[in-house]
Design a protein around this motif. Structure first.
Motif, PDB file in Angstrom:
ATOM      1  N   TYR A 136       7.945  -1.323  -9.265  1.00 50.99           N
ATOM      2  CA  TYR A 136       7.042  -0.475  -9.821  1.00 50.99           C
ATOM      3  C   TYR A 136       7.628   1.110  -9.814  1.00 50.99           C
ATOM      4  O   TYR A 136       8.291   1.712  -9.261  1.00 50.99           O
ATOM      5  CB  TYR A 136       5.726  -0.161  -8.970  1.00 50.99           C
TER       6      TYR A 136
ATOM      7  N   LYS B 278      -2.605   4.010  -3.293  1.00 53.86           N
ATOM      8  CA  LYS B 278      -2.706   2.807  -4.373  1.00 53.86           C
ATOM      9  C   LYS B 278      -2.274   1.291  -3.438  1.00 53.86           C
ATOM     10  O   LYS B 278      -1.920   1.337  -2.355  1.00 53.86           O
ATOM     11  CB  LYS B 278      -1.579   3.089  -5.075  1.00 53.86           C
ATOM     12  N   THR B 279      -3.227   0.530  -4.010  1.00 55.69           N
ATOM     13  CA  THR B 279      -3.061  -0.996  -3.317  1.00 55.69           C
ATOM     14  C   THR B 279      -2.666  -1.872  -4.415  1.00 55.69           C
ATOM     15  O   THR B 279      -3.355  -2.040  -5.426  1.00 55.69           O
ATOM     16  CB  THR B 279      -4.308  -1.207  -2.428  1.00 55.69           C
ATOM     17  N   TRP B 280      -1.441  -2.557  -4.218  1.00 55.92           N
ATOM     18  CA  TRP B 280      -1.163  -3.478  -5.147  1.00 55.92           C
ATOM     19  C   TRP B 280      -1.454  -4.917  -4.649  1.00 55.92           C
ATOM     20  O   TRP B 280      -1.006  -5.168  -3.339  1.00 55.92           O
ATOM     21  CB  TRP B 280       0.365  -3.300  -5.583  1.00 55.92           C
TER      22      TRP B 280
ATOM     23  N   GLU C 146      -1.856   9.315 -10.535  1.00 58.07           N
ATOM     24  CA  GLU C 146      -2.470   7.871 -10.588  1.00 58.07           C
ATOM     25  C   GLU C 146      -1.331   7.129 -10.759  1.00 58.07           C
ATOM     26  O   GLU C 146      -0.473   7.164 -11.903  1.00 58.07           O
ATOM     27  CB  GLU C 146      -3.313   7.834 -11.940  1.00 58.07           C
ATOM     28  N   GLN C 147      -1.135   6.092  -9.801  1.00 57.59           N
ATOM     29  CA  GLN C 147       0.249   5.159 -10.096  1.00 57.59           C
ATOM     30  C   GLN C 147      -0.219   3.974 -10.905  1.00 57.59           C
ATOM     31  O   GLN C 147      -1.109   3.667 -10.824  1.00 57.59           O
ATOM     32  CB  GLN C 147       0.549   4.761  -8.433  1.00 57.59           C
TER      33      GLN C 147
ATOM     34  N   SER D 135      -0.686   0.450 -12.020  1.00 60.83           N
ATOM     35  CA  SER D 135      -0.845  -0.889 -11.760  1.00 60.83           C
ATOM     36  C   SER D 135       0.081  -2.120 -12.234  1.00 60.83           C
ATOM     37  O   SER D 135       0.087  -2.987 -11.672  1.00 60.83           O
ATOM     38  CB  SER D 135      -2.540  -1.397 -11.738  1.00 60.83           C
TER      39      SER D 135
ATOM     40  N   ARG E 247       0.816  -1.113   0.073  1.00 62.52           N
ATOM     41  CA  ARG E 247       0.109   0.083  -0.012  1.00 62.52           C
ATOM     42  C   ARG E 247       0.941   1.116  -0.098  1.00 62.52           C
ATOM     43  O   ARG E 247       1.764   1.193   0.663  1.00 62.52           O
ATOM     44  CB  ARG E 247      -0.936   0.156   1.207  1.00 62.52           C
TER      45      ARG E 247
END
Length: 335
Positions: free
Chosen positions: A125, A88-90, A134-135, A137, A77
């Motif tokens: 990333y 953002k959450t990956w 916006e990061q 994905s 996160r």
């Protein structure tokens, strides 16, 4: 050194990190929460909520704009440091054991755990250093670790290499652009995993800790072994001091092996070694369980430790610490 005791977590600490300026400490534990503290007085600045499992790792970008965390809920996160907003959450198929920003903060690395149906991997990333951006994905790089699973990893100087520590005690060097495996070195005993990897200020060398009761100083460019520090207890963490030529080691026996006698014998002490001469020069008591992580402030004026007892202890070094000279140093200085 009179410590400042930080009490805000309900379970064992897993990692503590200073910001680049050293004014704030971030801590994570098995209680799902990220805490931020002022390092000067131990006042809690805030908390970050959102994870649904134990947290294993945390890191802060060089500008103290972005915070990354990872844990047993299989997510990395990304947070806005100032507001605590989740950016953002990956999601992954297994837990995250380590996160680390590149030296310039433009990339974020994560180490995923090996589980049934999921391989151990190192993912990278590209990061936009803007809380409004916006990061992505999609990962920029993914390294599948086929042999022994990776336990820790990080970027070397200029993000030229990715250095990883493994469950079998080895250390690997990868090309940070292509993910190609360049070199491997058996740093520790094969049956004991690498538990920590921390960098020198210029990231040209690093120190590892292991359950084999040793810490190793290793060159990032060629994985040459530079120094070895031997203790009498399993090690969970090792840190380098930027001002003096010291290393600070933390560890302790697992709870099932601990007795009142062993606690009295100092198994839960931070151990300070001379970086060059490899000799122990002091110990700092305090924790009532194993030290799971130690970190030194970038200005070298303090260090903190996170323990199995749920506390963070911050120690500001006294004047004698900076005045101390090892016997050989005294001889060279003709004192």
């Amino acid at each position: 050194m009179r410590p400042i005791l930080l009490s805000g977590h309900e379970r064992a600490l897993t990692q503590v990190k200073y910001t680049r300026d050293g004014d704030i400490i971030f801590s994570v534990s098995k209680d799902h929460i990220v805490c931020a503290w002022y390092s000067a007085n131990g006042e809690r600045l805030g908390t970050y909520h959102g994870h649904q499992g134990a947290l294993w790792t945390v890191d802060i970008d060089p500008t103290t704009t972005l915070l990354a965390s990872g844990g047993a809920d299989n997510t990395i996160r990304l947070w806005d440091v100032k507001t605590g907003k989740l950016l953002k959450t990956w999601d992954f198929g297994s837990s995250i054991k380590r996160v680390e920003f590149s030296p310039d903060g433009t990339q974020l690395l994560g180490v995923t755990e090996k589980r049934v149906g999921h391989v151990s991997s190192i993912v990278v990333y590209d990061i936009k250093q803007d809380v409004e951006a916006e990061q992505s994905s999609e990962h920029a790089l993914r390294i599948v670790v086929d042999e022994s699973k990776a336990t820790v990893a990080g970027f070397s100087y200029g993000a030229k290499y990715i250095i990883a520590g493994h469950e079998d005690g080895s250390v690997s060097q990868f090309d940070a652009k292509t993910g190609e495996l360049l070199d491997t070195f058996q740093a520790h005993e094969p049956d004991f995993s690498v538990t920590d990897l921390q960098w020198s200020p210029d990231r040209t060398y690093f120190i590892t800790a292991s359950k084999d009761k040793t810490a190793k100083l290793i060159s990032a460019s060629d994985l040459a072994l530079l120094k070895t520090y031997v203790t009498d207890t399993p090690l969970n963490s090792a840190a380098l001091t930027p001002v003096k030529d010291f290393v600070i080691l933390g560890g302790g026996q697992a709870a099932m092996d601990v007795t009142t006698t062993s606690a009295r014998q100092g198994k839960f002490e931070a151990r300070i070694f001379h970086k060059i001469f490899e000799e122990e020069i002091g110990r700092v008591r305090g924790h009532f369980g194993p030290l799971n992580y130690v970190a030194v402030s970038p200005d070298g004026k303090s260090y903190c430790s996170g323990g199995e007892d749920g506390y963070v202890r911050v120690h500001h070094f006294d004047r004698p610490y900076f005045d101390f000279l090892f016997e050989v140093e005294r001889e060279r200085a003709n004192i």
